[in-house]
Design a protein around this motif. Structure first.
Motif, PDB file in Angstrom:
ATOM      1  N   PRO A 332       0.717  -1.346   0.170  1.00  0.00           N
ATOM      2  CA  PRO A 332      -0.033  -0.024   0.109  1.00  0.00           C
ATOM      3  C   PRO A 332       0.944   1.314  -0.052  1.00  0.00           C
ATOM      4  O   PRO A 332       0.508   2.368  -0.827  1.00  0.00           O
ATOM      5  CB  PRO A 332      -0.711  -0.235   1.391  1.00  0.00           C
ATOM      6  CG  PRO A 332      -0.825  -1.685   1.444  1.00  0.00           C
ATOM      7  CD  PRO A 332       0.530  -2.182   1.252  1.00  0.00           C
ATOM      8  N   VAL A 333       1.931   1.269   0.529  1.00  0.00           N
ATOM      9  CA  VAL A 333       2.833   2.345   0.711  1.00  0.00           C
ATOM     10  C   VAL A 333       3.423   2.739  -0.511  1.00  0.00           C
ATOM     11  O   VAL A 333       3.441   3.860  -1.275  1.00  0.00           O
ATOM     12  CB  VAL A 333       4.103   2.303   1.724  1.00  0.00           C
ATOM     13  CG1 VAL A 333       5.122   3.264   1.694  1.00  0.00           C
ATOM     14  CG2 VAL A 333       3.416   2.035   3.222  1.00  0.00           C
ATOM     15  N   VAL A 334       3.768   1.687  -1.498  1.00  0.00           N
ATOM     16  CA  VAL A 334       4.340   1.862  -2.879  1.00  0.00           C
ATOM     17  C   VAL A 334       3.267   2.473  -3.588  1.00  0.00           C
ATOM     18  O   VAL A 334       3.745   3.166  -4.481  1.00  0.00           O
ATOM     19  CB  VAL A 334       4.949   0.356  -3.314  1.00  0.00           C
ATOM     20  CG1 VAL A 334       5.335   0.609  -5.013  1.00  0.00           C
ATOM     21  CG2 VAL A 334       6.000  -0.360  -2.452  1.00  0.00           C
ATOM     22  N   ALA A 335       2.007   1.644  -3.502  1.00  0.00           N
ATOM     23  CA  ALA A 335       0.860   2.324  -4.215  1.00  0.00           C
ATOM     24  C   ALA A 335       0.647   3.670  -4.542  1.00  0.00           C
ATOM     25  O   ALA A 335       0.562   4.672  -5.100  1.00  0.00           O
ATOM     26  CB  ALA A 335      -0.356   1.495  -4.002  1.00  0.00           C
ATOM     27  N   GLU A 336       0.918   4.140  -3.008  1.00  0.00           N
ATOM     28  CA  GLU A 336       0.697   5.560  -2.638  1.00  0.00           C
ATOM     29  C   GLU A 336       1.403   6.581  -3.109  1.00  0.00           C
ATOM     30  O   GLU A 336       1.397   7.430  -3.780  1.00  0.00           O
ATOM     31  CB  GLU A 336       0.294   6.004  -1.049  1.00  0.00           C
ATOM     32  CG  GLU A 336      -1.001   5.362  -0.557  1.00  0.00           C
ATOM     33  CD  GLU A 336      -2.475   5.676  -1.109  1.00  0.00           C
ATOM     34  OE1 GLU A 336      -2.293   6.989  -1.511  1.00  0.00           O
ATOM     35  OE2 GLU A 336      -3.486   5.171  -1.275  1.00  0.00           O
ATOM     36  N   ALA A 337       2.771   6.092  -2.932  1.00  0.00           N
ATOM     37  CA  ALA A 337       3.931   6.918  -3.309  1.00  0.00           C
ATOM     38  C   ALA A 337       4.349   7.011  -4.782  1.00  0.00           C
ATOM     39  O   ALA A 337       4.664   8.076  -5.287  1.00  0.00           O
ATOM     40  CB  ALA A 337       5.260   6.241  -2.360  1.00  0.00           C
ATOM     41  N   LEU A 338       3.923   5.971  -5.582  1.00  0.00           N
ATOM     42  CA  LEU A 338       4.392   5.910  -7.185  1.00  0.00           C
ATOM     43  C   LEU A 338       2.982   5.993  -8.004  1.00  0.00           C
ATOM     44  O   LEU A 338       3.143   5.891  -8.990  1.00  0.00           O
ATOM     45  CB  LEU A 338       5.167   4.625  -7.186  1.00  0.00           C
ATOM     46  CG  LEU A 338       6.260   4.436  -6.555  1.00  0.00           C
ATOM     47  CD1 LEU A 338       6.963   3.276  -6.922  1.00  0.00           C
ATOM     48  CD2 LEU A 338       7.271   5.472  -6.649  1.00  0.00           C
ATOM     49  N   GLY A 339       1.904   6.253  -7.369  1.00  0.00           N
ATOM     50  CA  GLY A 339       0.782   6.424  -8.347  1.00  0.00           C
ATOM     51  C   GLY A 339       0.236   5.080  -8.627  1.00  0.00           C
ATOM     52  O   GLY A 339      -0.682   5.039  -9.682  1.00  0.00           O
ATOM     53  N   TYR A 340       0.232   3.816  -7.923  1.00  0.00           N
ATOM     54  CA  TYR A 340      -0.230   2.549  -8.567  1.00  0.00           C
ATOM     55  C   TYR A 340      -1.594   2.354  -7.848  1.00  0.00           C
ATOM     56  O   TYR A 340      -1.748   2.893  -6.700  1.00  0.00           O
ATOM     57  CB  TYR A 340       0.906   1.538  -8.342  1.00  0.00           C
ATOM     58  CG  TYR A 340       1.949   1.296  -9.406  1.00  0.00           C
ATOM     59  CD1 TYR A 340       1.870   0.334 -10.218  1.00  0.00           C
ATOM     60  CD2 TYR A 340       2.984   2.293  -9.488  1.00  0.00           C
ATOM     61  CE1 TYR A 340       2.840   0.131 -11.227  1.00  0.00           C
ATOM     62  CE2 TYR A 340       3.975   2.311 -10.388  1.00  0.00           C
ATOM     63  CZ  TYR A 340       3.693   1.151 -11.405  1.00  0.00           C
ATOM     64  OH  TYR A 340       4.893   0.962 -12.347  1.00  0.00           O
ATOM     65  N   HIS A 341      -2.211   1.559  -8.469  1.00  0.00           N
ATOM     66  CA  HIS A 341      -3.706   1.031  -7.818  1.00  0.00           C
ATOM     67  C   HIS A 341      -2.961  -0.069  -6.438  1.00  0.00           C
ATOM     68  O   HIS A 341      -2.205  -1.000  -6.777  1.00  0.00           O
ATOM     69  CB  HIS A 341      -4.499   0.262  -8.428  1.00  0.00           C
ATOM     70  CG  HIS A 341      -5.942   0.228  -8.174  1.00  0.00           C
ATOM     71  ND1 HIS A 341      -6.031  -0.924  -7.038  1.00  0.00           N
ATOM     72  CD2 HIS A 341      -6.853   0.862  -8.607  1.00  0.00           C
ATOM     73  CE1 HIS A 341      -7.467  -0.741  -6.827  1.00  0.00           C
ATOM     74  NE2 HIS A 341      -7.840   0.316  -7.430  1.00  0.00           N
ATOM     75  N   ARG A 342      -3.758   0.088  -5.496  1.00  0.00           N
ATOM     76  CA  ARG A 342      -3.257  -0.655  -4.329  1.00  0.00           C
ATOM     77  C   ARG A 342      -3.505  -2.340  -4.602  1.00  0.00           C
ATOM     78  O   ARG A 342      -2.742  -3.109  -4.552  1.00  0.00           O
ATOM     79  CB  ARG A 342      -4.185  -0.531  -3.098  1.00  0.00           C
ATOM     80  CG  ARG A 342      -3.733   0.660  -2.475  1.00  0.00           C
ATOM     81  CD  ARG A 342      -4.459   0.879  -1.077  1.00  0.00           C
ATOM     82  NE  ARG A 342      -3.821   1.781  -0.394  1.00  0.00           N
ATOM     83  CZ  ARG A 342      -3.939   2.068   0.985  1.00  0.00           C
ATOM     84  NH1 ARG A 342      -4.312   1.218   1.682  1.00  0.00           N
ATOM     85  NH2 ARG A 342      -3.646   3.108   1.546  1.00  0.00           N
ATOM     86  N   VAL A 343      -4.411  -2.697  -5.391  1.00  0.00           N
ATOM     87  CA  VAL A 343      -4.683  -4.309  -5.858  1.00  0.00           C
ATOM     88  C   VAL A 343      -3.354  -4.490  -6.990  1.00  0.00           C
ATOM     89  O   VAL A 343      -2.832  -5.527  -6.571  1.00  0.00           O
ATOM     90  CB  VAL A 343      -5.837  -4.313  -6.636  1.00  0.00           C
ATOM     91  CG1 VAL A 343      -6.002  -5.905  -7.127  1.00  0.00           C
ATOM     92  CG2 VAL A 343      -7.151  -3.771  -5.789  1.00  0.00           C
ATOM     93  N   THR A 344      -3.000  -3.664  -7.650  1.00  0.00           N
ATOM     94  CA  THR A 344      -1.907  -3.929  -8.613  1.00  0.00           C
ATOM     95  C   THR A 344      -0.587  -4.106  -7.772  1.00  0.00           C
ATOM     96  O   THR A 344      -0.151  -5.478  -7.854  1.00  0.00           O
ATOM     97  CB  THR A 344      -1.583  -2.790  -9.378  1.00  0.00           C
ATOM     98  OG1 THR A 344      -2.848  -2.488 -10.220  1.00  0.00           O
ATOM     99  CG2 THR A 344      -0.269  -3.119 -10.368  1.00  0.00           C
ATOM    100  N   THR A 345      -0.372  -3.335  -6.705  1.00  0.00           N
ATOM    101  CA  THR A 345       0.972  -3.477  -5.898  1.00  0.00           C
ATOM    102  C   THR A 345       0.814  -4.750  -5.063  1.00  0.00           C
ATOM    103  O   THR A 345       1.845  -5.530  -5.067  1.00  0.00           O
ATOM    104  CB  THR A 345       1.218  -2.299  -5.117  1.00  0.00           C
ATOM    105  OG1 THR A 345       0.197  -1.900  -4.235  1.00  0.00           O
ATOM    106  CG2 THR A 345       1.800  -0.995  -6.092  1.00  0.00           C
ATOM    107  N   ALA A 346      -0.365  -5.085  -4.461  1.00  0.00           N
ATOM    108  CA  ALA A 346      -0.411  -6.412  -3.731  1.00  0.00           C
ATOM    109  C   ALA A 346      -0.306  -7.587  -4.551  1.00  0.00           C
ATOM    110  O   ALA A 346       0.154  -8.544  -4.169  1.00  0.00           O
ATOM    111  CB  ALA A 346      -2.095  -6.323  -3.151  1.00  0.00           C
ATOM    112  N   LYS A 347      -0.916  -7.473  -5.670  1.00  0.00           N
ATOM    113  CA  LYS A 347      -0.649  -8.585  -6.698  1.00  0.00           C
ATOM    114  C   LYS A 347       0.721  -8.888  -6.983  1.00  0.00           C
ATOM    115  O   LYS A 347       1.286 -10.148  -7.006  1.00  0.00           O
ATOM    116  CB  LYS A 347      -1.542  -8.544  -7.915  1.00  0.00           C
ATOM    117  CG  LYS A 347      -2.998  -8.756  -7.812  1.00  0.00           C
ATOM    118  CD  LYS A 347      -3.649  -8.630  -9.042  1.00  0.00           C
ATOM    119  CE  LYS A 347      -5.074  -8.814  -8.859  1.00  0.00           C
ATOM    120  NZ  LYS A 347      -6.125  -8.920 -10.177  1.00  0.00           N
TER     121      LYS A 347
END
Length: 379
Positions: A332-347
């Protein structure tokens, strides 16, 4: 522009050409060409017409419309004109008008349409046209097409074509144009990431090679360091570069990410020497990577070619970067910082085998790449 007389002289030298900007301006003034986007769709050559249209939009003379939607609408007119079967043309017109274009317009309200998204929309229309021709060659129509026909078509075509056609087939089913059928699930394949040592080696090369173009160096490092697609890189603005007393930040998400040295120095140097700033199209551009069209950033395909010429595979590099980030930080931290969707980074974290625990101490984003954001020489 800085010297209006030189612009007027340029127009005057080309006023005899029927497809010149001077002639189009004259016809717009007399009403021979309507001051509408629809009128610009018919002008040729289309690149010159697009350039003038974007100048008029930047001046507030034409209503602002997403550039890629304009491009798709112009292409669609020519595509429909090329169809000889009136029934097929009617179906394709309905699909494009009531399914494809509304999706593009809805997406443009959230963020600008990328050239890749516009090409995908055109591919959907082209594949739908090819499917109707495929049915006609077998003496079938949409009305007689059912599960057997869908299965036969899928067996003859590759994965990309099947995925591209999916929107049209679902639209046909929802519109009751075909018999009931089921579609196989979508197969999603991810690019193979480059090895982490190779990614860090490429970052080091871009940061320390003064003989390479500055624009390409800065853009390439943003891709390899922050896992940004080029469609997002070209839409970075000067306002996304946040200067503070202690550190330079780059707003890719929230909060902005720290920019380590020596990238910070390269980024500031590039801002002071940006290309394409001396014409009427970009004399006050706020884009980090200005393009040659009024109000438009550099085309991502152009930037991709520049980076690829240096032997840097952008997709594999970006995939490696985001994979490394989700291994070293909470998804979730990566998603917020880099503009990705949380589902994408979780997968991605799951696929990479990441097992981050809140007990584990994680470091700032830039440090995990092997660079020191504070510029102390430690990593």
């Amino acid at each position: 522009m800085g010297s209006p007389l030189s612009g007027l002289a340029w127009l005057d030298r080309r006023k005899g050409r029927p497809d010149s900007t001077a002639n189009w301006l004259r016809r717009l003034a007399t009403g021979d060409i309507e001051l509408t986007h629809e009128a610009f769709h018919a002008l040729e050559p289309w690149r010159a017409a697009a350039h003038l249209r974007e100048l008029l939009m930047s001046c507030g003379i034409l209503p602002a419309v997403d550039k890629q939607i304009c491009s798709f609408e112009r292409w669609l007119i020519g595509h429909l004109a090329s169809l000889s079967d009136p029934d097929q043309m009617q179906v394709i017109r309905r699909f494009a008008t009531w399914e494809v274009l509304p999706r593009l317009r809805t997406s443009s309200q959230k963020k600008p349409i990328t050239p890749a998204a516009r090409r995908h929309a055109a591919d959907q229309v082209k594949q739908a046209t090819a499917f109707l021709a495929w049915l006609a060659d077998r003496d079938h129509t949409l009305g007689t097409c059912g599960q057997t026909g869908i299965d036969a078509w899928h067996a003859e075509h590759n994965e990309y074509t099947r995925n591209t056609m999916r929107a049209f087939l679902l639209w046909c089913s929802a519109s009751k144009l075909t018999r009931p059928f089921r579609l196989p699930p979508v197969q999603i394949r991810r690019a193979t990431p480059m090895p982490q040592p190779e990614r860090l080696e490429l970052i080091g090369r871009l940061l320390t090679a003064p003989d390479l173009p500055l624009r390409t160096r800065v853009a390439g490092v943003i891709v390899l360091l922050y896992a940004q697609p080029l469609s997002r890189v070209v839409r970075l603005a000067l306002d996304d570069v946040v200067r503070s007393d202690e550190q330079l930040l780059l707003r890719l998400g929230e909060p902005p990410s720290p920019v380590p040295e020596p990238l910070a120095e390269l980024l500031l140097r590039w801002i002071d020497s940006r290309d394409n700033m001396n014409t009427a199209t970009n004399n006050a551009s706020r884009w980090l990577f200005p393009g040659r069209r009024a109000g438009q950033p550099l085309h991502p395909d152009v930037l991709a070619a520049l980076i690829n010429d240096l032997g840097i595979p952008t997709t594999a590099g970006r995939t490696a970067a985001i994979r490394q980030h989700v291994l070293e930080m909470p998804a979730p931290v990566v998603a917020e910082a880099l503009g990705y969707h949380r589902v994408t980074t979780a997968k991605l974290a799951s696929e990479a085998g990441g097992a981050w625990s809140p007990i584990r101490r994680w470091r700032p984003l830039a440090v995990t790449t092997g660079l020191d954001p504070a510029g102390t020489g430690d990593s």
